[in-house]
Write an enzyme that holds these catalytic residues in place. Sequence first.
Site, short mmCIF file in Angstrom:
data_model
loop_
_atom_site.label_atom_id
_atom_site.label_comp_id
_atom_site.label_asym_id
_atom_site.label_seq_id
_atom_site.Cartn_x
_atom_site.Cartn_y
_atom_site.Cartn_z
N LYS A 1 -29.81 18.08 -27.05
CA LYS A 1 -31.06 17.33 -26.92
C LYS A 1 -32.30 18.21 -27.04
O LYS A 1 -33.34 17.94 -26.45
CB LYS A 1 -31.09 16.55 -25.60
CG LYS A 1 -29.94 15.56 -25.48
CD LYS A 1 -29.84 14.93 -24.12
CE LYS A 1 -28.61 14.04 -24.03
NZ LYS A 1 -28.40 13.46 -22.71
N ASP B 1 -26.64 7.82 -27.37
CA ASP B 1 -27.65 8.42 -26.50
C ASP B 1 -28.92 8.65 -27.32
O ASP B 1 -28.94 9.50 -28.20
CB ASP B 1 -27.14 9.75 -25.96
CG ASP B 1 -28.05 10.33 -24.88
OD1 ASP B 1 -29.23 9.94 -24.83
OD2 ASP B 1 -27.58 11.18 -24.10
#
Length: 572
Positions: A380, A456
């Site tokens: 991320k 996600d």
Amino acid sequence: MDVRRRFPTKLPPQNDDEEVSNVTAPRKASDALPLPLYLTNTFFLSLFFAMVYFLLSRWREKIRNSTPLHVVSLSEISALFGLVASCIYLLGFFGVDFVQSVFFRSSSDDDVWAANEIDEDLRKIPCGQSLDCSLPIKPNSVDPPRESDLDSEEDEEIVKSVIQGTIPSYSLETKLGDCKRAAAIRREAVQRITGKSLTGLPLEGFDYNSILGQCCEMPVGYIQIPVGIAGPLLLDGIEYSVPMATTEGCLVASTNRGCKAIHLSGGAFSVLVNDAMSRAPIVRFPSARRAALAMFYLQDPDNFERLSIIFNKSSRFAKLQSIKCKIAGKNLYPRFSCSTGDAMGMNMVSKGVQNVLEFIKAEFPDMDVIGISGNYCSDKKAAAVNWIEGRGKHVVCEATIPGEIVKKVLKTSVEALVELNMLKNLAGSAMAGSLGGFNAHASNIVSAVFIATGQDPAQNVESSHCITMIVAQGDDLHISVSMPCIEVGTVGGGTQLASQAACLNLLGVKGSSDEDEEAGSNARQLARIVAGSVLAGELSLMSAIAAGQLVKSHMKYNRSSRNIGPSSQVNR
């Protein structure tokens, strides 16, 4: 939550016919004194130093004359009283406001004081009950009265307990055994504490049991995001209707146009280059030499089979592929990469890493595990290691668009697209110091497909790493996208929610792969579809920019169409 009120200058009207009355501003601490504050301070400071000087002078004379110190004259007694008075004032200087508030406030001030110091009573006011206007409520700080979402008096009591803090909000599902009821009670408590309405946030029509313990904690409702369909996308000889969840106008329409151009050109083709999720812990040793020995041990081919057996115990789908280490002084960052079946695989690879660390602790007892993630993964976050080594699924997708279709469907030319791609996606991104951003808007398509299929959304950061290549191939156009970090799964997380599962089912990749298929084939196919959709989106947007249509199309489908002249062209 501290929601204490400040002293107002105005109070709200008692009723609709009464005008707002002015209220005298609260008295200052200096109002308790007979003189202005600066004169009072000057007086007591001068008095203090004068008395100290006088007493020290007198006591020095007594010591010289052998006069007892306890024998004092009237002047010395007065000086002592002056010294004590000045000390009391100076010590209490910063507490004048408190002293004044205790001894000089009126009875009406008592209510204001209590309203500023105690906010619990404000939290206990039931929904719809009018507030006492004697309290200093900031105008327009509370939404108009509304209807309660509660179904019973018992729920009302639970809301009060949540507001008072006797029942933690996070424990409602466990205590009640009803996730939907817990969400309604929590929602009501939040509205009363904040004084703000959540009327526009839906509560009904959602299965709250499906998110318990895995998707979202302490829910109070759910967000509605429209889902559009782009396609059919003809990819590897199969047509796909691609679901895209977005609130950006033109995005689905633009991707749909790209799908049309690709379909008319015979379709796009994809290649899965690699499939490996990574996790890199950080471990520390007493010396750099010990860290280097551990690195050599982990990267030794003779040890790999043994470490693979330990790692793969975490799941029947986990298959360790490689261990690559980086060392920084006494710190070691081993990057474990493995296949994870149809799951995105972060939990799976983390369990495997933990197994290996526990195993090699016997070989290196002086190893100190600082964290299961040392950011060398890298999850991320935009990172060069992901751009170079890849993370998740590495997919390359390409298509050849005939020059005639470029002109008729995309409304531009091969030459214009080739030049624009070189100057925008390649040179322009290089000028910006871009990391994995050598594209027009890959993240737009990735985010929309991710949200629709239960991925996600935060992993859009690295999953959108993409380089778009456009070259002339005779009279035709060859376009490709290379995406080394598509992190997707078809099981676990948000993929099991009803809406997201429906979108996966539309693509034919819902859940685990069939027994007669290779493990992970659904997740890999989803990654191919994401890359194919990005290819369509890149083709259409680049054509719109080359043809000068970007601004007009956005004004038509997303904003007002006023003040748009024929020469308005903005490169995205």
